[in-house]
Motif scaffolding. Sequence first.
Motif, PDB file in Angstrom:
ATOM      1  N   GLU A  70      81.395  -2.052  73.269  1.00  0.00           N
ATOM      2  CA  GLU A  70      82.171  -2.171  74.509  1.00  0.00           C
ATOM      3  C   GLU A  70      81.976  -0.884  75.306  1.00  0.00           C
ATOM      4  N   SER A  73      85.816   0.913  77.846  1.00  0.00           N
ATOM      5  CA  SER A  73      86.894   0.038  77.368  1.00  0.00           C
ATOM      6  C   SER A  73      88.230   0.271  78.054  1.00  0.00           C
ATOM      7  N   GLY A  76      91.829  -0.255  76.626  1.00  0.00           N
ATOM      8  CA  GLY A  76      91.519  -0.867  75.336  1.00  0.00           C
ATOM      9  C   GLY A  76      92.208  -2.174  75.033  1.00  0.00           C
ATOM     10  N   THR A  79      89.654  -4.995  74.576  1.00  0.00           N
ATOM     11  CA  THR A  79      88.911  -4.790  73.335  1.00  0.00           C
ATOM     12  C   THR A  79      89.743  -5.213  72.136  1.00  0.00           C
ATOM     13  N   ALA A  80      90.996  -4.791  72.099  1.00  0.00           N
ATOM     14  CA  ALA A  80      91.871  -5.135  70.979  1.00  0.00           C
ATOM     15  C   ALA A  80      92.069  -6.638  70.877  1.00  0.00           C
ATOM     16  N   ALA A  93      84.214   0.685  70.740  1.00  0.00           N
ATOM     17  CA  ALA A  93      84.618   0.846  72.134  1.00  0.00           C
ATOM     18  C   ALA A  93      84.325   2.258  72.600  1.00  0.00           C
ATOM     19  N   GLU A  95      84.608   5.118  75.588  1.00  0.00           N
ATOM     20  CA  GLU A  95      85.414   5.475  76.759  1.00  0.00           C
ATOM     21  C   GLU A  95      85.391   6.994  76.906  1.00  0.00           C
ATOM     22  N   GLY A 100      93.058   6.312  77.628  1.00  0.00           N
ATOM     23  CA  GLY A 100      92.556   5.028  77.155  1.00  0.00           C
ATOM     24  C   GLY A 100      92.213   5.065  75.682  1.00  0.00           C
ATOM     25  N   LEU A 101      91.575   6.144  75.244  1.00  0.00           N
ATOM     26  CA  LEU A 101      91.264   6.307  73.829  1.00  0.00           C
ATOM     27  C   LEU A 101      92.536   6.318  72.993  1.00  0.00           C
ATOM     28  N   LEU A 104      94.168   2.765  72.851  1.00  0.00           N
ATOM     29  CA  LEU A 104      93.484   1.832  71.955  1.00  0.00           C
ATOM     30  C   LEU A 104      93.729   2.204  70.494  1.00  0.00           C
ATOM     31  N   VAL A 116      87.855  -2.275  64.579  1.00  0.00           N
ATOM     32  CA  VAL A 116      87.723  -1.520  65.822  1.00  0.00           C
ATOM     33  C   VAL A 116      87.555  -0.037  65.518  1.00  0.00           C
ATOM     34  N   VAL A 118      86.544   3.714  67.940  1.00  0.00           N
ATOM     35  CA  VAL A 118      86.446   4.198  69.317  1.00  0.00           C
ATOM     36  C   VAL A 118      85.524   5.405  69.370  1.00  0.00           C
TER      37      VAL A 118
END
Length: 238
Positions: A70, A73, A76, A79-80, A93, A95, A100-101, A104, A116, A118
């Motif tokens: 992704e 993302s 997130g 994505t989740a 993902a 980013e 955002g990190l 998520l 998932v 990141v």
Amino acid sequence: MTTSDLADALGDGRRMARITTFHPRRGRVSTRHEDALTRLWPRYGVDIAEPYPPLDTTALFGRRAPLVLEIGSGMGDATAAMAAADPGRDYLAVEVFPPGLGNLLAVVEERELANVRVAQGDALNLLQHMLAPGSLDAVHVYFPDPWPKLKHHKRRLIQPDNVALLRTRLAVGGVLHCATDWAAYAEQMAEVLNAADGLANLHDGFAPRPAHRPVTKFERRGLAAGRQIFDLLYRRTS
């Protein structure tokens, strides 16, 4: 990794050798996101940083499964949602935005999503240096920065050289899925992707909105502004 470490690693786009395809934003990190970054990064996080060591995705996820990348993302949530509905594949993902990190990571913990991980940094460096050829089952590029000014079009992610790199990292049969709410960028995407070697459009022109793609924040903004949403799906054929 702390929030300040992430921000420092992000740095000033003008210092990067590569033309960046994203705005190097920082933004405010909430207490929840700060806590998630501090506690969960060692377990779920990947630093895209020199010397760019090859990424062992089997070790990263603790299993060997088809991998979805992704790119961008955001917070997130999409994505989740996709990872939760697709437990047979792993999602990485990428980013650059610390909030955002952090968000998520918090959602991954709350929803107990084992599939998932990141990554923070430039996705093009990840693709070029850290991911093996043919290692991806799918690449998602949802609502990338449209860089609407003509002088900034060179910063758009979907460019011939970048698409050629993306294709090499997809397995044969893997799918590149792009979405945008900017009509001019959608036309450019279609032109670039149609001209790319080894990619075939899965639809006659733009694709109907796929049910598996959750509605994102950027999509809602685009719809509220009266913009049309464009999806493009291309399969690697060779």
